[in-house]
Design an enzyme around this catalytic site. Structure first.
Site, short mmCIF file in Angstrom:
data_model
loop_
_atom_site.label_atom_id
_atom_site.label_comp_id
_atom_site.label_asym_id
_atom_site.label_seq_id
_atom_site.Cartn_x
_atom_site.Cartn_y
_atom_site.Cartn_z
CE LYS A 9 0.53 12.07 28.26
NZ LYS A 9 1.41 12.18 27.07
CE1 TYR A 49 -2.35 10.11 23.37
CE2 TYR A 49 -1.37 8.27 24.55
CZ TYR A 49 -1.62 9.63 24.44
OH TYR A 49 -1.12 10.50 25.38
CG ASN A 112 4.20 14.58 27.08
OD1 ASN A 112 3.52 13.73 27.67
ND2 ASN A 112 3.96 14.93 25.84
CG HIS A 115 -4.23 13.68 26.78
ND1 HIS A 115 -3.93 13.67 25.43
CD2 HIS A 115 -5.57 13.93 26.86
CE1 HIS A 115 -5.05 13.87 24.74
NE2 HIS A 115 -6.06 14.03 25.58
CD GLU A 126 -9.11 13.47 24.00
OE1 GLU A 126 -8.86 14.36 24.84
OE2 GLU A 126 -8.29 13.10 23.13
N1 UDP Z 1 4.45 10.67 21.63
C1 UDP Z 1 5.74 10.12 21.61
N2 UDP Z 1 6.50 10.26 20.48
C2 UDP Z 1 6.05 10.91 19.37
C3 UDP Z 1 4.74 11.44 19.38
C4 UDP Z 1 3.97 11.32 20.53
O1 UDP Z 1 6.17 9.53 22.60
O2 UDP Z 1 6.79 11.01 18.38
C5 UDP Z 1 3.61 10.53 22.85
C6 UDP Z 1 3.69 11.75 23.77
O3 UDP Z 1 3.59 11.30 25.10
C7 UDP Z 1 2.46 12.53 23.38
C8 UDP Z 1 1.47 11.42 23.04
O4 UDP Z 1 2.25 10.40 22.45
O5 UDP Z 1 2.01 13.38 24.43
C9 UDP Z 1 0.35 11.83 22.10
O6 UDP Z 1 0.90 12.42 20.93
P1 UDP Z 1 0.27 13.73 20.31
O7 UDP Z 1 0.95 13.95 18.99
O8 UDP Z 1 -1.21 13.63 20.30
O9 UDP Z 1 0.80 14.90 21.28
P2 UDP Z 1 0.04 15.77 22.42
O10 UDP Z 1 -1.35 16.09 21.89
O11 UDP Z 1 0.03 14.96 23.68
O12 UDP Z 1 0.89 17.02 22.56
MG MG Z 2 -2.77 14.79 21.11
#
Ligand code: UDP
Ligand code: MG
Length: 153
Positions: A9, A49, A112, A115, A126
């Site tokens: 990212k 997303y 974070n 992805h 994906e």
């Molecule tokens: N995210 C965020 N706030 C939230 C949930 C998600 O900013 O409450 C962002 C975060 O960067 C995350 C991404 O959206 O990595 C995708 O969310 P997901 O729940 O799919 O988490 P991941 O699979 O990346 O752990």
């Molecule tokens: Mg995810």
């Protein structure tokens, strides 16, 4: 062998830790089957997303993901979807275990670093979303005999 998608990212690009993160995957013994830099479009992000577009914070995530180009990786290995999720750590960098990418490099839920696809089905979709067929390379890693047992390959 599975292939999974990783997005490095803008938080990884801007902090200058692309090499360190990629190196972690390489050292684990995961093969890089595809790699490129790209600027994410609105359309790609909405598809990627889709589970978050209705959330009130979607525009915040969108801005974050478009703040700079990203680097996308197609990573190949045995059970690699699960392995890469484990290497990445849980979503919230403050909760992620030390030793994981998010645990070692992130203090944030949003910022974070990576992805990683969350299931084999998601990974397949994906990879197709981010790479054309010609951008995924099929080559045999010379070190395979030292990475896997015969009966694992
Ligand atoms: N995210 C965020 N706030 C939230 C949930 C998600 O900013 O409450 C962002 C975060 O960067 C995350 C991404 O959206 O990595 C995708 O969310 P997901 O729940 O799919 O988490 P991941 O699979 O990346 O752990
Ligand atoms: Mg995810």
């Amino acid at each position: 062998m599975q292939v999974t998608l990783v997005i490095l990212k803008p938080s990884a690009v801007q902090r200058g830790i692309l090499g360190e993160i990629i190196s972690r995957f390489e050292k684990k013994g995961i093969q890089i089957a595809g790699i490129k830099m790209m600027q994410l479009t609105d359309e790609t992000l909405e598809a990627h997303y889709a589970h978050l577009t209705e959330k009130p914070f979607y525009s915040r995530i969108k801005n974050s993901m478009q703040a700079s180009p990203v680097v996308v990786l197609a990573l190949k290995g045995l059970d690699v979807v699960n392995v890469v999720r484990k290497l990445s750590g849980v979503t919230n960098g403050r909760e992620a275990q030390p030793g994981t990418i998010r645990g070692d490099y992130s203090m944030s839920v949003q910022e974070n670093i990576v992805h990683a696809s969350d299931s084999p089905e998601t990974a397949e979709a994906e990879i197709k979303r981010f790479f054309t067929e010609g951008e995924i390379f099929n080559y045999t890693p010379y070190l395979n005999p030292y990475l896997y047992a015969n009966d694992e390959l």
